[in-house]
Motif scaffolding. Structure first.
Motif, PDB file in Angstrom:
ATOM      1  N   ASN A 168       8.200  12.535  -0.871  1.00 25.03           N
ATOM      2  CA  ASN A 168       8.976  11.902  -1.748  1.00 25.03           C
ATOM      3  C   ASN A 168       9.828  12.606  -2.621  1.00 25.03           C
ATOM      4  OD1 ASN A 168       6.862  12.743  -3.485  1.00 25.03           O
ATOM      5  ND2 ASN A 168       6.546  11.180  -4.326  1.00 25.03           N
ATOM      6  N   PRO A 169      10.798  11.962  -3.514  1.00 20.23           N
ATOM      7  CA  PRO A 169      11.590  12.932  -4.520  1.00 20.23           C
ATOM      8  C   PRO A 169      10.825  13.984  -5.312  1.00 20.23           C
ATOM      9  CG  PRO A 169      12.191  10.461  -4.258  1.00 20.23           C
ATOM     10  CD  PRO A 169      10.996  10.541  -3.648  1.00 20.23           C
ATOM     11  N   ALA A 170       9.528  13.293  -5.894  1.00 20.71           N
ATOM     12  CA  ALA A 170       8.910  14.110  -6.677  1.00 20.71           C
ATOM     13  C   ALA A 170       8.514  15.370  -6.057  1.00 20.71           C
ATOM     14  CB  ALA A 170       7.629  13.471  -7.146  1.00 20.71           C
ATOM     15  N   SER A 171       7.887  15.320  -4.970  1.00 18.51           N
ATOM     16  CA  SER A 171       7.540  16.522  -4.050  1.00 18.51           C
ATOM     17  C   SER A 171       8.837  17.454  -3.714  1.00 18.51           C
ATOM     18  CB  SER A 171       6.706  16.150  -2.874  1.00 18.51           C
ATOM     19  OG  SER A 171       7.635  15.340  -1.881  1.00 18.51           O
ATOM     20  N   VAL A 172       9.790  16.824  -3.530  1.00 19.08           N
ATOM     21  CA  VAL A 172      11.007  17.515  -3.072  1.00 19.08           C
ATOM     22  C   VAL A 172      11.566  18.446  -4.257  1.00 19.08           C
ATOM     23  CG1 VAL A 172      13.482  17.537  -2.464  1.00 19.08           C
ATOM     24  CG2 VAL A 172      11.968  16.120  -1.316  1.00 19.08           C
ATOM     25  N   PHE A 173      11.411  17.604  -5.543  1.00 16.48           N
ATOM     26  CA  PHE A 173      11.914  18.377  -6.715  1.00 16.48           C
ATOM     27  C   PHE A 173      11.082  19.492  -7.192  1.00 16.48           C
ATOM     28  CE2 PHE A 173      11.239  18.814 -11.455  1.00 16.48           C
ATOM     29  CZ  PHE A 173      12.546  19.443 -11.594  1.00 16.48           C
ATOM     30  N   LYS A 174       9.614  19.159  -6.761  1.00 17.13           N
ATOM     31  CA  LYS A 174       8.757  20.341  -6.953  1.00 17.13           C
ATOM     32  C   LYS A 174       8.888  21.652  -6.116  1.00 17.13           C
ATOM     33  CE  LYS A 174       4.769  17.844  -8.860  1.00 17.13           C
ATOM     34  NZ  LYS A 174       4.512  18.567 -10.170  1.00 17.13           N
ATOM     35  N   ALA A 175       9.353  21.207  -4.752  1.00 15.00           N
ATOM     36  CA  ALA A 175       9.775  22.390  -3.842  1.00 15.00           C
ATOM     37  C   ALA A 175      10.859  22.999  -4.257  1.00 15.00           C
ATOM     38  CB  ALA A 175       9.891  21.825  -2.541  1.00 15.00           C
ATOM     39  N   TRP A 176      11.957  22.206  -4.850  1.00 17.28           N
ATOM     40  CA  TRP A 176      13.227  23.020  -5.308  1.00 17.28           C
ATOM     41  C   TRP A 176      12.775  23.977  -6.517  1.00 17.28           C
ATOM     42  CZ3 TRP A 176      18.360  22.970  -3.570  1.00 17.28           C
ATOM     43  CH2 TRP A 176      19.233  23.460  -4.324  1.00 17.28           C
ATOM     44  N   ASP A 177      12.040  23.348  -7.444  1.00 13.76           N
ATOM     45  CA  ASP A 177      11.673  23.883  -8.679  1.00 13.76           C
ATOM     46  C   ASP A 177      10.918  25.304  -8.508  1.00 13.76           C
ATOM     47  OD1 ASP A 177      11.704  23.983 -11.704  1.00 13.76           O
ATOM     48  OD2 ASP A 177       9.765  24.031 -11.516  1.00 13.76           O
ATOM     49  N   ALA A 178      10.029  25.267  -7.468  1.00 13.41           N
ATOM     50  CA  ALA A 178       9.086  26.342  -7.020  1.00 13.41           C
ATOM     51  C   ALA A 178      10.147  27.536  -6.502  1.00 13.41           C
ATOM     52  CB  ALA A 178       8.126  25.993  -6.062  1.00 13.41           C
ATOM     53  N   ARG A 179      11.092  27.144  -5.802  1.00 15.77           N
ATOM     54  CA  ARG A 179      12.032  28.374  -5.258  1.00 15.77           C
ATOM     55  C   ARG A 179      12.800  28.835  -6.557  1.00 15.77           C
ATOM     56  NH1 ARG A 179      14.654  28.053  -0.886  1.00 15.77           N
ATOM     57  NH2 ARG A 179      15.619  30.182  -1.773  1.00 15.77           N
ATOM     58  N   VAL A 180      13.085  27.935  -7.335  1.00 11.09           N
ATOM     59  CA  VAL A 180      13.939  28.453  -8.754  1.00 11.09           C
ATOM     60  C   VAL A 180      12.822  29.440  -9.335  1.00 11.09           C
ATOM     61  CG1 VAL A 180      15.100  27.825 -10.740  1.00 11.09           C
ATOM     62  CG2 VAL A 180      15.552  26.549  -8.778  1.00 11.09           C
ATOM     63  N   ARG A 181      11.775  28.927  -9.552  1.00 13.83           N
ATOM     64  CA  ARG A 181      10.898  29.631 -10.478  1.00 13.83           C
ATOM     65  C   ARG A 181      10.812  31.141  -9.704  1.00 13.83           C
ATOM     66  NH1 ARG A 181       7.684  27.566 -14.361  1.00 13.83           N
ATOM     67  NH2 ARG A 181       7.942  25.054 -14.527  1.00 13.83           N
TER      68      ARG A 181
END
Length: 502
Positions: A168-181
């Motif tokens: 879902n979008p929430a998990s996709v955003f978390k995956a993206w944010d983890a890469r940025v971090r």
């Protein structure tokens, strides 16, 4: 080029290339004409294919052979090429452009675009699994028959995953944010300043002034590059998710997430160059149009060229007839049953197949990525499957044009087959695949062959010295396999070579 820590921002999966679209037949001193064969190694997206087709004359024929380093990228290539070939009667030009760019560069898409993705996945799933069936939907321009059976099976699994997603979008955003971090580390809290620096001091200095600050920062934050409508961009773009294998505490762990570029942007492919100089006008030293505007204009121009090439001789895909269904009208839509809110399983799933024989070693930051992916599982629920009634879409038949996909490990084996002996007039290689070039290239290159190699100009994590070193190494590799420089553009993203005469 090694996928070391210095290029972590570029990712380990090439969803789009690091340079603008090129007509590959015009790369040499003289434009190539007639019957041409082009080999693409690791291009990542179909930008060069579309641009090259658009430049063809009526009497030219083109056979493009594509080698990628993962089946997820092959699936994406098929998706984007399929969208490009949808006829104007089946999907209007504006809608097709919007859907194409959303799926091309957005981690989150509209629900209408998600339905199109699921529809195309269903079509391709039938095509790659039942290729020998006479009723199988196929298209004369897209050929997957040269892939191994296990690769076709993997493609079918990928398309099935697109149809029945677990993200879902929430998990996709978390995956993206983890890469940025992971990429920024201690700079994460001041990330907007980092984004602004990368844009103004790197991309703008490299000639990409049309990339708008607000659009670029939003893409760096959430992975959404193209917003052409005021709709809700809240569905996960499954075509940008893939599996990466880590060593975690002695175990091999497959994480499904976003592992592509988070720094350079998808604007590079279609949004930084244009033949329409009005789109490059400035006012008060600011560009009037943005990279998104230029991307829309360029993609529309390419689609118009495809339609003209096809002459409106359409090749319908007879899915309904093969299933014993009644014929449907020429105006096709995708119908679905009402959906509940999309939710997800863990971003961590068993990998279909490791994308690379090298297993990534765990670092402290990668361990945190594993933990982040594991936490997603406790926050989302499983989505019920959506049952689709798959309708056909008419596709343009580009007469004289074929795109064939070769097996992932086929580059070193082509020289051993008579079919490919001195066949390719143009060979393109991405920056990430240069190390695969060897002396066997001379056996498959035609006497007038042109070699085009993507440089590291737009890999923002590299210093100017590293960029220059890479360009020098590319020249050495090309010379070692029998090619010499044709010309040199100091500001270009590609190096061009021609085969030396014996």
């Amino acid at each position: 080029m090694s996928a070391g820590r210095t290029v972590e921002g570029a990712g380990c999966v090439t969803w789009w290339g690091f340079g603008p679209a090129r007509d590959l037949l015009s790369a040499g001193a003289v434009r190539q004409e007639g019957k041409r064969n082009v080999l693409l190694v690791g291009s990542g997206d179909p930008r060069h294919i579309l641009k090259t087709i658009a430049g063809l004359r009526d009497t030219d024929t083109l056979h493009v052979w594509v080698i990628e380093n993962s089946m997820e990228v092959v699936a994406r290539q098929l998706l984007l090429l399929y969208l490009s070939l949808i006829t104007p009667e089946s999907m209007g030009l504006n809608e097709k452009t919007e859907v194409f760019l959303e799926l091309f560069g957005n981690s989150e898409i509209r629900c209408q675009t998600e339905e199109t993705l699921k529809h195309v996945a269903a079509q391709h799933s039938l095509s790659v699994t039942d290729m020998l069936d006479k009723c199988t939907p196929s298209h004369p321009c897209l050929d997957t028959s040269l892939l191994k059976f296990r690769e076709r099976d993997e493609l079918a699994q990928i398309f099935k995953q697109w149809q029945h997603p677990h993200s879902n979008p929430a998990s996709v955003f978390k995956a993206w944010d983890a890469r940025v971090r992971q990429h920024l580390g201690t700079r994460y809290d001041s990330r907007k300043g980092c984004f602004d620096w990368d844009l103004t001091m790197k991309l703008h200095q490299k000639g990409c002034g049309v990339i708008n600050k607000q659009q670029y920062i939003k893409w760096r934050e959430r992975g959404v590059a193209f917003e052409m409508r005021e709709g809700l961009y809240q569905r996960a773009n499954q075509s940008l998710l893939s599996v990466r294998v880590f060593n975690h505490r002695g175990d091999r762990v497959g994480l499904r997430g976003y592992w592509g570029d988070i720094v350079s942007s998808p604007y590079l492919s279609f949004g930084i160059e244009t033949e329409n100089k009005d789109l490059l006008k400035t006012q008060n030293n600011q560009h009037v149009k943005t990279a998104q505007d230029i991307s829309v204009a360029n993609v529309q121009m390419l689609f118009e060229s495809l339609s003209a090439r096809g002459g409106h001789h359409y090749t319908p895909q007879l899915v309904s007839e093969c299933a014993g269904s009644q014929n449907i009208s020429n105006k096709h839509t995708v119908e679905t049953q009402p959906q509940s809110d999309q939710s997800a399983n863990d971003e961590t799933e068993s990998p279909q197949q490791s994308q690379d024989s090298t297993v990534n070693q765990t670092t402290e930051e990668e361990t945190q990525t594993v933990k982040t992916a594991s936490e997603i599982q406790t926050e989302v629920n499983k989505q019920p499957e959506t049952h689709h009634r798959t309708h056909q879409l008419e596709l343009i038949n580009l007469h004289g044009v074929t795109v064939s996909f070769l097996s992932l490990d086929s580059l070193t084996k082509l020289a051993q087959k008579n079919r490919y002996s001195h066949l390719f007039n143009t060979i393109y290689c991405s920056a990430s695949m240069v190390h695969h070039l060897d002396s066997s290239l001379k056996q498959i290159a035609a006497p007038d062959a042109i070699l085009i190699v993507e440089l590291a100009k737009y890999l923002l994590d590299l210093s100017k010295e590293q960029e220059a070193t890479f360009a020098g190494k590319v020249g050495e590799i090309a010379k070692g396999v029998g090619f010499m420089p044709v010309h040199k553009h100091n500001n270009d993203a590609y190096a061009v070579f021609t085969l030396q005469k014996n």
